[in-house]
Design an enzyme around this catalytic site. Structure first.
Site, PDB file in Angstrom:
ATOM      1  N   THR A 125       0.774  -1.050  -0.037  1.00 50.94           N
ATOM      2  CA  THR A 125      -0.117   0.224  -0.122  1.00 50.94           C
ATOM      3  C   THR A 125       0.871   1.346  -0.078  1.00 50.94           C
ATOM      4  O   THR A 125       1.856   1.272   0.483  1.00 50.94           O
ATOM      5  CB  THR A 125      -0.761  -0.187   1.381  1.00 50.94           C
ATOM      6  OG1 THR A 125      -1.415   1.219   1.312  1.00 50.94           O
ATOM      7  CG2 THR A 125      -0.116  -0.482   2.480  1.00 50.94           C
ATOM      8  N   ASP A 126       0.271   2.433  -0.382  1.00 51.01           N
ATOM      9  CA  ASP A 126       1.017   3.861  -0.510  1.00 51.01           C
ATOM     10  C   ASP A 126       1.081   4.221   1.142  1.00 51.01           C
ATOM     11  O   ASP A 126       1.928   4.837   1.177  1.00 51.01           O
ATOM     12  CB  ASP A 126       0.283   4.699  -1.345  1.00 51.01           C
ATOM     13  CG  ASP A 126      -0.940   4.854  -0.887  1.00 51.01           C
ATOM     14  OD1 ASP A 126      -1.536   4.487   0.019  1.00 51.01           O
ATOM     15  OD2 ASP A 126      -1.578   5.934  -1.535  1.00 51.01           O
ATOM     16  N   GLU A 127       0.369   3.655   1.655  1.00 50.23           N
ATOM     17  CA  GLU A 127       0.481   4.100   3.538  1.00 50.23           C
ATOM     18  C   GLU A 127       1.866   3.626   4.089  1.00 50.23           C
ATOM     19  O   GLU A 127       2.270   4.202   5.039  1.00 50.23           O
ATOM     20  CB  GLU A 127      -0.509   3.571   4.212  1.00 50.23           C
ATOM     21  CG  GLU A 127      -1.822   3.895   3.805  1.00 50.23           C
ATOM     22  CD  GLU A 127      -3.264   3.690   4.813  1.00 50.23           C
ATOM     23  OE1 GLU A 127      -2.878   3.717   6.017  1.00 50.23           O
ATOM     24  OE2 GLU A 127      -4.194   4.021   4.424  1.00 50.23           O
ATOM     25  N   LYS A 157       2.158  -3.488   7.348  1.00 44.83           N
ATOM     26  CA  LYS A 157       2.402  -3.787   5.909  1.00 44.83           C
ATOM     27  C   LYS A 157       3.694  -3.185   5.556  1.00 44.83           C
ATOM     28  O   LYS A 157       4.486  -4.002   4.912  1.00 44.83           O
ATOM     29  CB  LYS A 157       1.520  -2.691   5.141  1.00 44.83           C
ATOM     30  CG  LYS A 157      -0.067  -2.979   5.516  1.00 44.83           C
ATOM     31  CD  LYS A 157      -0.445  -4.327   4.784  1.00 44.83           C
ATOM     32  CE  LYS A 157      -0.257  -4.564   3.193  1.00 44.83           C
ATOM     33  NZ  LYS A 157      -0.751  -5.577   2.516  1.00 44.83           N
TER      34      LYS A 157
HETATM   35  P1  NAD Z   1     -10.176  -6.791   2.899  1.00 42.15           P
HETATM   36  O1  NAD Z   1     -10.323  -6.292   4.186  1.00 42.15           O
HETATM   37  O2  NAD Z   1     -11.420  -6.351   1.877  1.00 42.15           O
HETATM   38  O3  NAD Z   1      -9.851  -8.158   2.391  1.00 42.15           O
HETATM   39  C1  NAD Z   1      -8.923  -9.011   3.212  1.00 42.15           C
HETATM   40  C2  NAD Z   1      -9.292 -10.359   2.954  1.00 42.15           C
HETATM   41  O4  NAD Z   1      -8.208 -11.018   3.751  1.00 42.15           O
HETATM   42  C3  NAD Z   1     -10.670 -10.968   3.636  1.00 42.15           C
HETATM   43  O5  NAD Z   1     -11.154 -11.783   2.894  1.00 42.15           O
HETATM   44  C4  NAD Z   1     -10.406 -11.626   4.819  1.00 42.15           C
HETATM   45  O6  NAD Z   1     -10.826 -12.944   5.235  1.00 42.15           O
HETATM   46  C5  NAD Z   1      -8.860 -12.155   4.527  1.00 42.15           C
HETATM   47  N1  NAD Z   1      -7.824 -12.564   5.743  1.00 42.15           N
HETATM   48  C6  NAD Z   1      -7.636 -11.658   6.890  1.00 42.15           C
HETATM   49  N2  NAD Z   1      -6.879 -12.243   7.702  1.00 42.15           N
HETATM   50  C7  NAD Z   1      -6.642 -13.505   7.084  1.00 42.15           C
HETATM   51  C8  NAD Z   1      -5.604 -14.509   7.234  1.00 42.15           C
HETATM   52  N3  NAD Z   1      -4.960 -14.485   8.752  1.00 42.15           N
HETATM   53  N4  NAD Z   1      -5.633 -15.572   6.463  1.00 42.15           N
HETATM   54  C9  NAD Z   1      -6.209 -15.510   5.474  1.00 42.15           C
HETATM   55  N5  NAD Z   1      -7.007 -14.771   4.940  1.00 42.15           N
HETATM   56  C10 NAD Z   1      -7.170 -13.651   5.858  1.00 42.15           C
HETATM   57  O7  NAD Z   1      -8.996  -6.022   2.072  1.00 42.15           O
HETATM   58  P2  NAD Z   1      -8.754  -5.281   0.739  1.00 42.15           P
HETATM   59  O8  NAD Z   1      -9.135  -3.893   0.855  1.00 42.15           O
HETATM   60  O9  NAD Z   1      -9.210  -6.049  -0.513  1.00 42.15           O
HETATM   61  O10 NAD Z   1      -7.102  -5.264   0.770  1.00 42.15           O
HETATM   62  C11 NAD Z   1      -6.397  -6.124   0.162  1.00 42.15           C
HETATM   63  C12 NAD Z   1      -4.858  -6.086   0.209  1.00 42.15           C
HETATM   64  O11 NAD Z   1      -4.715  -4.897  -0.508  1.00 42.15           O
HETATM   65  C13 NAD Z   1      -4.509  -5.674   1.566  1.00 42.15           C
HETATM   66  O12 NAD Z   1      -3.313  -6.415   1.675  1.00 42.15           O
HETATM   67  C14 NAD Z   1      -4.293  -4.308   1.698  1.00 42.15           C
HETATM   68  O13 NAD Z   1      -3.162  -3.906   2.580  1.00 42.15           O
HETATM   69  C15 NAD Z   1      -3.907  -3.935   0.253  1.00 42.15           C
HETATM   70  N6  NAD Z   1      -4.201  -2.801  -0.408  1.00 42.15           N
HETATM   71  C16 NAD Z   1      -5.846  -1.943  -0.059  1.00 42.15           C
HETATM   72  C17 NAD Z   1      -5.907  -0.951  -0.642  1.00 42.15           C
HETATM   73  C18 NAD Z   1      -7.430  -0.584  -0.473  1.00 42.15           C
HETATM   74  O14 NAD Z   1      -7.656   0.630  -0.926  1.00 42.15           O
HETATM   75  N7  NAD Z   1      -8.457  -1.370  -0.021  1.00 42.15           N
HETATM   76  C19 NAD Z   1      -5.061  -0.272  -1.362  1.00 42.15           C
HETATM   77  C20 NAD Z   1      -3.725  -0.432  -1.588  1.00 42.15           C
HETATM   78  C21 NAD Z   1      -3.459  -1.837  -0.918  1.00 42.15           C
HETATM   79  O1  DAU Z   2      -4.022   4.188   0.524  1.00 41.72           O
HETATM   80  C1  DAU Z   2      -4.373   2.831   0.772  1.00 41.72           C
HETATM   81  C2  DAU Z   2      -5.072   2.407   1.919  1.00 41.72           C
HETATM   82  O2  DAU Z   2      -6.386   3.057   1.696  1.00 41.72           O
HETATM   83  C3  DAU Z   2      -4.919   0.778   1.961  1.00 41.72           C
HETATM   84  O3  DAU Z   2      -3.858   0.538   2.538  1.00 41.72           O
HETATM   85  C4  DAU Z   2      -6.087   0.798   3.180  1.00 41.72           C
HETATM   86  O4  DAU Z   2      -6.166  -0.692   3.397  1.00 41.72           O
HETATM   87  C5  DAU Z   2      -7.340   1.207   2.927  1.00 41.72           C
HETATM   88  O5  DAU Z   2      -8.326   1.021   3.906  1.00 41.72           O
HETATM   89  C6  DAU Z   2      -7.381   2.752   2.620  1.00 41.72           C
HETATM   90  O6  DAU Z   2      -6.925   3.290   3.991  1.00 41.72           O
HETATM   91  P1  DAU Z   2      -7.671   4.787   4.290  1.00 41.72           P
HETATM   92  O7  DAU Z   2      -7.422   5.043   5.811  1.00 41.72           O
HETATM   93  O8  DAU Z   2      -7.311   5.711   3.302  1.00 41.72           O
HETATM   94  O9  DAU Z   2      -9.001   4.428   4.030  1.00 41.72           O
HETATM   95  P2  DAU Z   2     -10.585   4.854   4.459  1.00 41.72           P
HETATM   96  O10 DAU Z   2     -11.599   4.361   3.733  1.00 41.72           O
HETATM   97  O11 DAU Z   2     -10.694   4.215   5.933  1.00 41.72           O
HETATM   98  O12 DAU Z   2     -10.575   6.485   4.773  1.00 41.72           O
HETATM   99  C7  DAU Z   2     -10.306   7.183   3.920  1.00 41.72           C
HETATM  100  C8  DAU Z   2     -10.391   8.606   4.164  1.00 41.72           C
HETATM  101  O13 DAU Z   2     -11.682   9.122   4.739  1.00 41.72           O
HETATM  102  C9  DAU Z   2      -9.386   9.052   5.285  1.00 41.72           C
HETATM  103  O14 DAU Z   2      -8.806  10.309   5.210  1.00 41.72           O
HETATM  104  C10 DAU Z   2     -10.186   8.821   6.565  1.00 41.72           C
HETATM  105  C11 DAU Z   2     -11.619   9.401   6.073  1.00 41.72           C
HETATM  106  N1  DAU Z   2     -12.792   8.506   6.729  1.00 41.72           N
HETATM  107  C12 DAU Z   2     -12.958   7.295   6.695  1.00 41.72           C
HETATM  108  C13 DAU Z   2     -13.985   6.819   7.512  1.00 41.72           C
HETATM  109  C14 DAU Z   2     -14.234   5.390   7.410  1.00 41.72           C
HETATM  110  C15 DAU Z   2     -13.890   9.606   7.314  1.00 41.72           C
HETATM  111  O15 DAU Z   2     -13.700  10.973   7.196  1.00 41.72           O
HETATM  112  N2  DAU Z   2     -14.865   9.112   7.798  1.00 41.72           N
HETATM  113  C16 DAU Z   2     -14.958   7.631   8.129  1.00 41.72           C
HETATM  114  O16 DAU Z   2     -16.293   7.349   8.606  1.00 41.72           O
END
Ligand code: NAD
Ligand code: DAU
Length: 339
Positions: A125-127, A157
Site C-alpha cells: 500500500t502507499d500508506e 504492512k
Molecule cells: P479486505 O479487508 O477487504 O480483505 C482482506 C481479506 O483477507 C478478507 O477476505 C479476509 O477474510 C482475508 N484475511 C484476513 N486475515 C487473514 C488471514 N490471517 N488468513 C487468510 N485470510 C485472511 O482488504 P482489501 O481492501 O481487499 O485489501 C487487500 C490487500 O490490498 C491488503 O493487503 C491491503 O493492505 C492492500 N491494499 C488495499 C487498498 C485499499 O484501498 N483497499 C489499497 C492498497 C493496498
Molecule cells: O491508501 C491505501 C489504503 O487505503 C489501504 O492500504 C487501506 O487498506 C485502505 O483501508 C485505505 O486506507 P484509508 O485510511 O485511506 O481508507 P478509509 O476508507 O478508511 O478512509 C479514507 C479517508 O476517509 C481517510 O482520510 C479517513 C476518512 N474517513 C474514513 C471513514 C471510514 C472519514 O472521514 N470518515 C469515515 O467514517
C-alpha cells in the site's frame, strides 16, 4: 499456471479473481482465505462456476496449513492480498494486524521458498510511505520514498514489505511488490469511506467526516489495480517495487459531496466528527515507473468510476444487506458512537 490468491474473499482479492478469470481463463486459481469479518464468499458466486477455481478456508499465519497446502498444490504464483486492512480497526487492536500482516506474510514466504514458487507478489500500500503535507501538491510518493508509517496497519504492512525484500536478497526468492493508492469499486466492505458513505446516505443517516474533511486520498478504480498486478506478474522484474496510482486526488469532503450528488441527497447529512488518531494528511502516488517500464495506465476516470460504484451499491442491496449484521452494528457503535 497455478495461482494462489490469498485474501481472495475480500474486496480487491475478489475483484482480482474475476479479472484473472476473464483475462487468463486457463489459470488454475486457489483462493486461500480465513473469512474474517471482511471475507465474503457471496462476492465470488460467479467465480465459483469455473472448474478452474477452488476455495480453501485457512489462516495464512497457520504454518502447518500453509506448508501442507503448498506441498500439495505446488503453486507457480502466489499473490498475497490477505491482511487486516482497516486503519481504524488497527487503532482498536493492533495485535491481529501484526499477526496476519507480518507473521502471515513470513509464513507464506517460507512456504514459497520451500516449494519453489516462481513468483511471490506482495500487495502492499502507499500508506507505507506515511503522508505528505497538504500545502505541497508538487510532492508525490516514488518507490524510493522512505518508509515512514503512521498507523499500526501501515507499520505492519511495511514490516511485511521488508520481509519480502529480505527473502529476495537472502534466499533469491523471485518476489515483486506493488504499492497502490486507495481503491474503490464493487464488493468493498462498508467500513471504508466510499461504501460507508453510500450506504449511510441511502438510509438518510449522518455521514461521519473525520476532522475538517480536508485530508486527501488518491483514488483508483479497483480493476485498474488488478490490471497493474497482472502486468507485474507477466512483465515485472523480480526484486522490484512498483507504485500504482492514477493521479486522482480529492479531499474526503469532496468525495462525500460527490456521493451525495450521485444519490440526490442533501449535504445536510454531512456530520463532522472527531478526527482519526494519527490521521495521514495526503497520499499521492507517482506511477511513472510502472507506466514507463511496464506500459500500465489506468483506464477509469474518477467521475465515471464513482458513478458506476454508486450504481453498483444501489443495485446490489442483497450483497450489503447480508453484511449489516449485529456485529456490524456493534462496530459502528464502537467506532462512531462517542465521536
Ligand atoms: P479486505 O479487508 O477487504 O480483505 C482482506 C481479506 O483477507 C478478507 O477476505 C479476509 O477474510 C482475508 N484475511 C484476513 N486475515 C487473514 C488471514 N490471517 N488468513 C487468510 N485470510 C485472511 O482488504 P482489501 O481492501 O481487499 O485489501 C487487500 C490487500 O490490498 C491488503 O493487503 C491491503 O493492505 C492492500 N491494499 C488495499 C487498498 C485499499 O484501498 N483497499 C489499497 C492498497 C493496498
Ligand atoms: O491508501 C491505501 C489504503 O487505503 C489501504 O492500504 C487501506 O487498506 C485502505 O483501508 C485505505 O486506507 P484509508 O485510511 O485511506 O481508507 P478509509 O476508507 O478508511 O478512509 C479514507 C479517508 O476517509 C481517510 O482520510 C479517513 C476518512 N474517513 C474514513 C471513514 C471510514 C472519514 O472521514 N470518515 C469515515 O467514517
Amino acid at each position: 499456471m497455478k495461482l494462489c490468491v490469498t485474501g481472495g474473499a475480500g474486496f480487491i482479492g475478489s475483484n482480482f479473481i474475476y479479472y484473472m478469470q476473464k483475462h487468463h481463463p486457463e489459470y488454475e486459481i486457489l483462493n486461500l482465505d480465513l473469512l474474517t469479518y471482511a471475507g465474503n464468499l457471496e462476492s465470488l458466486k460467479e467465480a465459483e462456476a469455473s472448474p478452474n477455481y477452488r476455495f480453501v478456508r485457512g489462516d495464512i499465519a497457520d504454518t502447518a496449513l500453509v506448508t501442507g497446502l503448498f506441498e500439495k498444490e505446488r503453486f507457480d504464483i502466489v499473490v498475497n492480498f490477505a491482511a487486516e486492512s482497516h486503519v481504524d480497526r488497527a487503532v482498536l487492536d493492533p495485535s491481529v494486524f501484526v499477526r496476519t500482516n507480518v507473521l502471515g506474510t513470513q509464513v507464506l514466504l517460507d512456504a514459497a521458498r520451500t516449494f519453489g514458487v516462481k513468483r511471490f507478489h506482495q500487495v502492499s500500500t502507499d500508506e507505507v510511505y506515511g503522508d505528505l503535507p497538504l500545502d505541497r501538491p508538487d510532492l508525490f510518493f516514488t518507490e524510493t520514498s522512505p518508509l515512514h508509517t503512521s498507523s499500526p496497519y501501515s507499520a505492519a504492512k511495511a514490516g511485511a514489505d521488508l520481509l519480502v525484500l529480505a527473502y529476495h536478497r537472502t534466499f533469491g526468492l523471485p518476489v515483486t511488490i506493488s504499492r497502490c493508492s486507495n481503491n474503490y469499486g464493487p464488493y468493498q466492505f462498508p467500513e471504508k469511506l466510499i461504501p460507508l458513505m453510500i450506504l449511510r446516505a441511502l438510509k438518510d443517516e449522518p455521514l461521519p467526516v473525520y476532522g475538517t474533511g480536508e485530508n486527501v486520498r488518491d483514488w483508483l478504480y479497483v480493476d485498474d489495480h488488478c490490471a497493474a498486478i497482472d502486468l507485474i506478474l507477466q512483465k515485472g522484474t523480480p526484486g522490484e517495487v512498483y507504485n500504482i496510482g492514477g493521479h486522482n486526488e480529492y479531499t474526503n469532503l469532496s468525495v462525500v459531496k460527490t456521493i451525495l450528488q450521485e444519490l440526490k441527497k442533501p449535504e445536510s447529512l454531512i456530520s463532522f466528527v472527531s478526527d482519526r488518531p494519527g490521521h495521514d494528511r495526503r497520499y499521492a502516488i507517482d506511477p511513472a515507473k510502472i507506466t514507463k517500464e511496464l506500459g500500465w495506465k489506468p483506464s477509469e476516470t474518477f467521475t465515471h468510476g464513482i458513478h458506476k460504484t454508486v450504481r453498483w451499491y444501489v443495485e446490489h442491496s442483497d450483497w450489503w444487506q447480508h453484511i449489516l449484521s449485529e456485529e456490524y452494528s456493534r462496530y459502528i457503535e464502537v467506532m462512531y458512537g462517542s465521536r
